[in-house]
Design a protein around this motif. Structure first.
Motif, mmCIF file in Angstrom:
data_model
loop_
_atom_site.group_PDB
_atom_site.id
_atom_site.type_symbol
_atom_site.label_atom_id
_atom_site.label_comp_id
_atom_site.label_asym_id
_atom_site.label_seq_id
_atom_site.Cartn_x
_atom_site.Cartn_y
_atom_site.Cartn_z
ATOM 1 N N ALA A 103 0.854 -1.186 0.000
ATOM 2 C CA ALA A 103 0.000 0.000 0.000
ATOM 3 C C ALA A 103 0.892 1.239 0.000
ATOM 4 C CB ALA A 103 -0.907 -0.008 1.229
ATOM 5 N N PRO A 104 0.526 2.281 -0.758
ATOM 6 C CA PRO A 104 1.397 3.453 -0.887
ATOM 7 C C PRO A 104 1.859 4.040 0.445
ATOM 8 C CG PRO A 104 -0.342 3.576 -2.503
ATOM 9 C CD PRO A 104 -0.652 2.372 -1.648
ATOM 10 N N ALA A 105 0.971 4.132 1.430
ATOM 11 C CA ALA A 105 1.362 4.701 2.715
ATOM 12 C C ALA A 105 2.465 3.880 3.377
ATOM 13 C CB ALA A 105 0.144 4.788 3.638
ATOM 14 N N VAL A 106 2.375 2.552 3.251
ATOM 15 C CA VAL A 106 3.381 1.665 3.845
ATOM 16 C C VAL A 106 4.675 1.735 3.046
ATOM 17 C CG1 VAL A 106 3.906 -0.713 4.514
ATOM 18 C CG2 VAL A 106 1.554 0.144 4.698
ATOM 19 N N ALA A 107 4.559 1.714 1.716
ATOM 20 C CA ALA A 107 5.746 1.793 0.856
ATOM 21 C C ALA A 107 6.509 3.091 1.095
ATOM 22 C CB ALA A 107 5.332 1.679 -0.608
ATOM 23 N N ALA A 108 5.784 4.200 1.241
ATOM 24 C CA ALA A 108 6.422 5.492 1.474
ATOM 25 C C ALA A 108 7.150 5.511 2.813
ATOM 26 C CB ALA A 108 5.382 6.602 1.417
ATOM 27 N N VAL B 231 -7.658 1.712 0.249
ATOM 28 C CA VAL B 231 -6.206 1.541 0.358
ATOM 29 C C VAL B 231 -5.602 2.797 0.993
ATOM 30 C CG1 VAL B 231 -4.058 1.389 -0.970
ATOM 31 C CG2 VAL B 231 -5.994 -0.083 -1.542
ATOM 32 N N PRO B 232 -4.793 2.637 2.056
ATOM 33 C CA PRO B 232 -4.160 3.808 2.686
ATOM 34 C C PRO B 232 -3.173 4.467 1.739
ATOM 35 C CG PRO B 232 -3.356 1.778 3.685
ATOM 36 C CD PRO B 232 -4.473 1.394 2.770
ATOM 37 N N LEU B 233 -3.390 5.740 1.476
ATOM 38 C CA LEU B 233 -2.599 6.451 0.481
ATOM 39 C C LEU B 233 -1.469 7.256 1.113
ATOM 40 C CD1 LEU B 233 -2.654 6.854 -2.604
ATOM 41 C CD2 LEU B 233 -4.003 8.913 -2.225
ATOM 42 N N VAL B 234 -1.820 8.102 2.060
ATOM 43 C CA VAL B 234 -0.820 8.907 2.761
ATOM 44 C C VAL B 234 -0.608 8.376 4.172
ATOM 45 C CG1 VAL B 234 -0.276 11.215 3.608
ATOM 46 C CG2 VAL B 234 -1.371 10.931 1.378
ATOM 47 N N VAL C 289 -5.867 8.635 5.468
ATOM 48 C CA VAL C 289 -5.990 9.295 4.164
ATOM 49 C C VAL C 289 -5.874 8.219 3.092
ATOM 50 C CG1 VAL C 289 -5.095 11.050 2.599
ATOM 51 C CG2 VAL C 289 -4.948 11.394 5.069
ATOM 52 N N THR C 290 -6.998 7.933 2.445
ATOM 53 C CA THR C 290 -7.082 6.804 1.536
ATOM 54 C C THR C 290 -7.241 7.248 0.082
ATOM 55 O OG1 THR C 290 -9.487 6.668 1.710
ATOM 56 C CG2 THR C 290 -8.189 5.443 3.362
ATOM 57 N N VAL C 291 -7.292 6.266 -0.801
ATOM 58 C CA VAL C 291 -7.538 6.546 -2.215
ATOM 59 C C VAL C 291 -8.857 7.291 -2.392
ATOM 60 C CG1 VAL C 291 -7.996 5.480 -4.466
ATOM 61 C CG2 VAL C 291 -6.132 4.616 -3.025
ATOM 62 N N ALA C 292 -9.850 6.950 -1.591
ATOM 63 C CA ALA C 292 -11.140 7.642 -1.675
ATOM 64 C C ALA C 292 -10.994 9.131 -1.406
ATOM 65 C CB ALA C 292 -12.133 7.023 -0.688
ATOM 66 N N ASP C 293 -10.124 9.493 -0.492
ATOM 67 C CA ASP C 293 -9.913 10.908 -0.201
ATOM 68 C C ASP C 293 -9.355 11.647 -1.410
ATOM 69 O OD1 ASP C 293 -10.564 11.194 2.743
ATOM 70 O OD2 ASP C 293 -9.112 9.579 2.836
ATOM 71 N N LEU C 294 -8.489 10.990 -2.154
ATOM 72 C CA LEU C 294 -7.948 11.610 -3.357
ATOM 73 C C LEU C 294 -9.048 11.823 -4.391
ATOM 74 C CD1 LEU C 294 -5.483 12.618 -4.939
ATOM 75 C CD2 LEU C 294 -5.155 10.264 -5.762
#
Length: 250
Positions: A85-90, A126-129, A133-138
């Protein structure tokens, strides 16, 4: 900030349902009919190293299907290597993410094109930030209608209806659903009845039942689109999608 509604946000009921294939195919179909369209992947996790450059295979595939050159900063401004997930990868890579960077990029790109297809990462939750903050928030911040890509087989009713219900609860307009990897010749009872049930239960139109594309490969150094654009033209109601988006670009 309210975004201009000249785009479409493409999400999936899960990872691996074919968002990239549908995004690239729609992009190709739109450009073939003369629409100045582009597709972007705001954030990619699971990027691959090629010639010492980290690239998004998803965004690279857009160029394999169309005449768009792969320009990493334009089609995919943020690329992370861990396939998580992007938040974890970041967090693993020590990269600080924020929605504003993604929104600014979208505004710049959408100002230069009639229609911008935005491919999300995985599904809406999916957690984005961060976990908050998820994909839905974007999608909400971009103020874009949603296209949901779903799989055809047993279990898809639950996944698809939950995705649509959550999207509506967040105030997102769901423009339609595309069922991908649909076997038109050897479908079972579940596959034959799922589209009608999903349409009835969600109140959202099924815009296409897209079959597997012979010879298609998204991954690797030489991705192959097969006859993807023609299949999208034959199996997706692109005109209805554009009408739903209130775009008169035919």
């Amino acid at each position: 900030m309210v975004m201009h509604n000249n785009g479409l946000f493409i999400t999936g009921t899960d990872t691996g349902v074919g968002k990239t294939v549908i995004t690239a195919g729609l992009l190709g179909a739109l450009r073939r009919r003369g629409t100045n369209a582009i597709a972007i992947k705001p954030i990619q996790s699971g990027g691959i190293l090629r010639e010492n450059q980290l690239i998004s295979e998803d965004a690279y595939f857009y160029g394999a299907v169309t005449d768009l050159p792969y320009t990493s900063r334009e089609l995919n401004p943020i690329c992370l290597q861990p396939s998580l997930a992007p938040a974890v990868a970041a967090e693993i890579e020590g990269v600080t993410l924020n929605l504003e960077t993604m929104l600014d990029h979208f505004l710049k790109i959408s100002a230069e094109h009639q229609l911008t297809l935005v491919e999300g990462a995985g599904g809406l939750m999916v957690p984005l930030v961060s976990t908050g903050v998820t994909v839905a928030d974007l999608a909400v911040r971009m103020n874009l209608p949603l296209l949901v890509v779903a799989r055809p087989n047993l279990g898809t009713i639950n996944h698809t209806c939950l995705t649509v219900a959550y999207a509506k609860a967040r105030g997102l307009k769901v423009a339609g659903i595309i069922i991908n990897m649909y076997d038109h010749h050897n479908s079972g009872v579940a596959e034959r009845t799922n589209p009608g049930l999903i349409e009835t239960m969600t109140g959202v139109p099924i815009l296409g039942l897209v079959p597997m594309v012979e010879g298609l490969t998204v991954e690797g150094e030489n991705p192959q689109p097969g006859d993807l654009i023609t299949l999208i033209e034959n199996y997706v109601d692109v005109d209805q999608l554009l009408k739903t988006l209130n775009h008169e670009i035919f």
